[in-house]
Design an enzyme around this catalytic site. Structure first.
Site, PDB file in Angstrom:
ATOM      1  N   ASP A 149      21.201   2.061 -10.168  1.00 56.64           N
ATOM      2  CA  ASP A 149      20.885   0.662 -10.464  1.00 56.64           C
ATOM      3  C   ASP A 149      19.627   0.569 -11.331  1.00 56.64           C
ATOM      4  OD1 ASP A 149      18.987   1.227  -8.546  1.00 56.64           O
ATOM      5  OD2 ASP A 149      19.521  -0.412  -7.187  1.00 56.64           O
ATOM      6  N   SER A 150      19.036   1.727 -11.667  1.00 53.19           N
ATOM      7  CA  SER A 150      17.991   1.780 -12.697  1.00 53.19           C
ATOM      8  C   SER A 150      18.557   1.266 -14.022  1.00 53.19           C
ATOM      9  CB  SER A 150      17.466   3.211 -12.859  1.00 53.19           C
ATOM     10  OG  SER A 150      18.536   4.133 -12.926  1.00 53.19           O
ATOM     11  N   ASP A 181      25.757   3.786  -7.617  1.00 53.12           N
ATOM     12  CA  ASP A 181      24.671   3.230  -6.804  1.00 53.12           C
ATOM     13  C   ASP A 181      25.065   1.825  -6.379  1.00 53.12           C
ATOM     14  OD1 ASP A 181      22.211   3.453  -5.693  1.00 53.12           O
ATOM     15  OD2 ASP A 181      21.068   3.230  -7.561  1.00 53.12           O
ATOM     16  N   LYS A 226      26.059   5.566  -3.366  1.00 52.87           N
ATOM     17  CA  LYS A 226      24.721   5.802  -2.798  1.00 52.87           C
ATOM     18  C   LYS A 226      24.198   4.490  -2.233  1.00 52.87           C
ATOM     19  CE  LYS A 226      20.878   6.422  -5.455  1.00 52.87           C
ATOM     20  NZ  LYS A 226      20.028   5.288  -5.027  1.00 52.87           N
ATOM     21  N   GLU A 237      20.731   2.689  -0.034  1.00 50.79           N
ATOM     22  CA  GLU A 237      19.337   2.860   0.388  1.00 50.79           C
ATOM     23  C   GLU A 237      19.213   2.509   1.875  1.00 50.79           C
ATOM     24  OE1 GLU A 237      16.732   0.660  -2.239  1.00 50.79           O
ATOM     25  OE2 GLU A 237      17.467   1.747  -4.008  1.00 50.79           O
ATOM     26  N   GLU A 240      12.892   9.849  -2.168  1.00 44.74           N
ATOM     27  CA  GLU A 240      12.107   9.358  -3.318  1.00 44.74           C
ATOM     28  C   GLU A 240      10.646   9.156  -2.936  1.00 44.74           C
ATOM     29  OE1 GLU A 240      13.876   6.211  -5.647  1.00 44.74           O
ATOM     30  OE2 GLU A 240      12.015   5.853  -6.752  1.00 44.74           O
TER      31      GLU A 240
END
Ligand code: KIV
Length: 255
Positions: A42-43, A81, A109, A111, A172
């Site tokens: 999502d960057s 993501d 992925k 979080e 991270e």
């Protein structure tokens, strides 16, 4: 073809390489050169779409860019993501993760949220966890787990992600020693970003390492190329040649 099981089996034997990609031809260049995992991160929101952070990225954005990456990839494992709010509960998480798999991802992925990971795994979705600094919910962008209490919480969370059935775990921005400890305490591979050399693998944002994004320059990023400067110099030459009527010349014209 790299599968989640293959990635799991690499722990302790061979370092795992992961980079982000958002388009077909960058993905193909990575795949051709042997990358293990391509993350449609999502960057995307920051390095491609020009937002200030990752929070504006939508499910449709990730679907479109996952499709593009899949069209350029033959061997690497593709991880989509899940953007913020796309896995708030089991129902929404399964709906969206199935859409990402349909668009070409092999895994998703998420979080934190090991309970959602568990539900997805039970429903045959392969999940990569992501803990430590988690940009979708972070209020401060700083190294995580620096004191004993927060370090302990991160170790517990890593174990919960493993128990949930995640096939790997991104760490991270955590101190080297803590990343080493987490890596040694779980059986699934850890993939570090700003987490030192003892993780089982490493991930970076490709636009950062190529010199294509310079709005932020975290300490953990190493620049392997300066394509931003190359791009500007190519554009400058084109503009100059057109203005000076040097392009198109005979070699680039039809008669
Ligand atoms: O979106 C992303 O690029 C990521 C990596 C930094 C792990 O989540």
């Amino acid at each position: 073809m790299k599968t989640p099981n293959k990635i799991k089996s690499m722990k302790g034997k061979e370092k795992i390489t992961m980079l982000t990609a958002y388009d077909c031809f960058t993905a193909k260049a990575m795949d051709d050169t042997g990358i293990d995992i391509i993350l449609v991160g999502d960057s995307l929101g920051m390095v491609i779409l020009g937002y200030e952070n990752t929070l504006s990225v939508t499910v449709d954005d990730i679907i479109r860019h996952t499709g593009a990456v899949a069209r350029g990839t033959e061997n690497a494992l593709i991880v989509a993501d899940m953007p913020v709010n796309s896995y708030n509960d089991n129902e929404i998480a399964i709906l969206n993760s199935e859409a990402f798999i349909k668009s070409g991802a092999h895994a998703v992925k998420i979080e934190n949220k090991p309970e959602i990971a568990k539900f997805l795994v039970e429903n045959k979705i392969e999940v990569m966890g992501h803990i430590g600094l988690t940009p979708q919910t972070a209020t401060e962008f700083k190294v995580q787990g620096k004191d004993e209490e927060t370090a302990k919480k991160l170790i517990e969370l890593a174990k919960k992600c493993e128990e949930a059935g995640c096939f790997s775990l991104v760490l991270e921005c955590v101190p080297v020693d803590l990343a080493k400890k987490i890596t040694g305490s779980i059986s699934i591979p850890t993939i570090g970003i700003g987490a030192g050399p003892f993780c089982d693998g490493q991930v970076l944002v490709s636009n950062d390492i190529l010199g294509l994004y310079d709005k932020l320059s975290p300490k953990f990023v190493k620049r392997y190329a300066d394509l931003g400067s190359d791009m500007k110099s190519a554009f400058k030459s084109y503009i100059k040649e057109v203005k000076e009527k040097k392009f198109p010349d005979d070699d680039h014209s039809f008669h």
